[in-house]
Design an enzyme around this catalytic site. Structure first.
Site, PDB file in Angstrom:
ATOM      1  N   MET A  12       0.842  -1.208   0.000  1.00  0.00           N
ATOM      2  CA  MET A  12       0.000   0.000   0.000  1.00  0.00           C
ATOM      3  C   MET A  12       0.875   1.256   0.000  1.00  0.00           C
ATOM      4  O   MET A  12       0.398   2.347   0.300  1.00  0.00           O
ATOM      5  CB  MET A  12      -0.937  -0.006   1.202  1.00  0.00           C
ATOM      6  N   LEU A  54       6.643   3.258   1.583  1.00  0.00           N
ATOM      7  CA  LEU A  54       7.549   2.122   1.703  1.00  0.00           C
ATOM      8  C   LEU A  54       8.658   2.363   2.722  1.00  0.00           C
ATOM      9  O   LEU A  54       9.150   3.474   2.871  1.00  0.00           O
ATOM     10  CB  LEU A  54       8.158   1.787   0.342  1.00  0.00           C
ATOM     11  N   GLY A  98      11.129  -2.680   5.540  1.00  0.00           N
ATOM     12  CA  GLY A  98      10.397  -3.952   5.530  1.00  0.00           C
ATOM     13  C   GLY A  98       9.929  -4.288   4.119  1.00  0.00           C
ATOM     14  O   GLY A  98      10.125  -5.408   3.623  1.00  0.00           O
ATOM     15  N   HIS A  99       9.321  -3.286   3.458  1.00  0.00           N
ATOM     16  CA  HIS A  99       8.890  -3.508   2.073  1.00  0.00           C
ATOM     17  C   HIS A  99      10.094  -3.798   1.171  1.00  0.00           C
ATOM     18  O   HIS A  99      10.045  -4.664   0.302  1.00  0.00           O
ATOM     19  CB  HIS A  99       8.193  -2.264   1.527  1.00  0.00           C
ATOM     20  N   GLY A 130       4.955 -10.097   3.863  1.00  0.00           N
ATOM     21  CA  GLY A 130       5.679 -10.037   5.123  1.00  0.00           C
ATOM     22  C   GLY A 130       5.019 -10.882   6.204  1.00  0.00           C
ATOM     23  O   GLY A 130       3.791 -10.914   6.318  1.00  0.00           O
ATOM     24  N   GLU A 131       5.845 -11.538   7.001  1.00  0.00           N
ATOM     25  CA  GLU A 131       5.325 -12.253   8.178  1.00  0.00           C
ATOM     26  C   GLU A 131       4.792 -11.260   9.210  1.00  0.00           C
ATOM     27  O   GLU A 131       4.077 -11.654  10.129  1.00  0.00           O
ATOM     28  CB  GLU A 131       6.425 -13.128   8.786  1.00  0.00           C
ATOM     29  N   LYS A 132       5.170  -9.993   9.080  1.00  0.00           N
ATOM     30  CA  LYS A 132       4.614  -8.936   9.951  1.00  0.00           C
ATOM     31  C   LYS A 132       3.091  -9.051  10.014  1.00  0.00           C
ATOM     32  O   LYS A 132       2.477  -8.851  11.050  1.00  0.00           O
ATOM     33  CB  LYS A 132       5.041  -7.581   9.383  1.00  0.00           C
ATOM     34  N   GLN A 187      -2.707 -12.205   7.638  1.00  0.00           N
ATOM     35  CA  GLN A 187      -2.905 -11.890   6.222  1.00  0.00           C
ATOM     36  C   GLN A 187      -2.251 -12.963   5.340  1.00  0.00           C
ATOM     37  O   GLN A 187      -2.843 -13.433   4.362  1.00  0.00           O
ATOM     38  CB  GLN A 187      -2.306 -10.517   5.926  1.00  0.00           C
ATOM     39  N   ARG A 198       2.372   2.712   9.446  1.00  0.00           N
ATOM     40  CA  ARG A 198       1.554   3.384  10.468  1.00  0.00           C
ATOM     41  C   ARG A 198       2.393   3.918  11.630  1.00  0.00           C
ATOM     42  O   ARG A 198       1.881   4.702  12.430  1.00  0.00           O
ATOM     43  CB  ARG A 198       0.468   2.440  10.983  1.00  0.00           C
TER      44      ARG A 198
END
Ligand code: AMP
Length: 282
Positions: free
Chosen positions: A29, A32, A35-36, A146-148, A152, A190
């Site tokens: 989304m 970035l 992590g992205h 991501g495992e974050k 999901q 966020r």
């Protein structure tokens, strides 16, 4: 890097690239962070071409959530992924994703129902729907997540299996470990909502989770450990805790004792204007 906002030219570009080797898709989304970019780098290591999508998907935000406030910085994001060697940026206009008359929804039962699914009704329908569309639009050989966002990832794997979204490889949906700040906080778009004080307090989340995991592994009872975890977060400045649960890592069924099988500690808690989520292996 080529940027597309409409489906037809995207498809033509993808078809041309495909002749020349596998394509990996990294759905995001935007806004970035490292992590992205870890996903983009892993994608680049696994495929000849990397496509990144940036779409702030309205269908995965609830009515009172942060859709309007969600950070948008397309030019900066484009420069970041281009520097990582992405071949293609798919940044559809909202009307390209959901044209007038759009009427289809994908709901994944079971794995999407607890945790964030309970706290954010409709959220995973929105995620499953847009990811299914992204798979059909780009038709990648691999997709990286991501495992974050552990739940999901579970929802997407379930959907891809159930709907025979046969990406060419069996292990085509790839989970990437969570990238963290130096103090342990999971990177998230966020986190930008946090004031400097809240940002400092937020590091209590991974710390309290680590403590809980050590206690669970030492034989502490699950219920009491999770209660202590919630209390530690509230004491550290979190306003509320949506959930703090020990779950089976795959089915996400809540657990009351530590199993032999892989388990996961998953937490969602609010601080300032942000709702932060994190999860760790137990
Ligand atoms: P988002 O833009 O938040 O939808 O995230 C896009 C992708 O990046 C999802 O697969 C996320 O799980 C992944 N992601 C977000 N934050 C992180 C992180 N800190 N470490 C690894 N992956 C992440």
């Amino acid at each position: 890097m080529q940027t597309f906002r409409q489906l037809d030219p995207l498809r033509r570009a993808v078809d041309a690239l495909r002749c020349d080797g596998p394509i990996a898709l990294v759905p995001t989304m935007g806004a970035l962070h490292e992590g992205h970019l870890a996903l983009v780098r892993e994608a680049k290591a696994r495929a000849a071409h990397v496509a990144v999508s940036i779409f702030v998907n309205p269908r995965q935000f609830g009515a009172n959530e942060d859709l309007a406030a969600y950070p948008r910085q397309l030019e900066r994001d484009a420069a970041l992924i281009e520097a990582e060697g992405a071949a293609l940026l798919w940044a559809p206009a909202s009307e390209a994703m959901y044209p007038a008359g759009y009427a289809t929804n994908i709901a994944v039962a079971g794995v999407s129902e607890g945790l964030c699914g309970a706290a954010r009704p409709g959220h995973f329908d929105g995620v499953a729907t847009v990811v299914c569309k992204l798979f059909n639009q780009v038709r990648p050989d691999f997709a990286l997540f991501g495992e974050k966002d552990w739940q999901q990832l579970a929802v997407i794997r379930r959907m891809a299996c159930d709907l025979d979204l046969t990406l060419p490889h069996v292990d085509a949906i790839i989970g990437i470990p969570t990238v963290r700040e130096a103090d342990g906080l999971a990177m998230s778009s966020r986190n930008a909502y946090l004031t400097p004080q809240e940002r400092a307090q937020a590091a209590a989340l991974p710390r309290a989770m680590q403590t809980a995991i050590l206690e669970l592994k030492a034989g502490a009872p699950v219920h009491g450990t999770l209660t202590a975890l919630r209390e530690a977060l509230l004491a550290a400045g979190f306003v509320s805790v949506d959930y703090a649960e020990l779950c089976d890592a795959e089915s996400l069924v809540p657990l009351t004792t530590l199993p032999e099988r892989p388990a996961r500690l998953l937490v969602a808690a609010r601080i300032g204007k942000a709702r932060l989520i994190d999860n760790m292996a137990v």
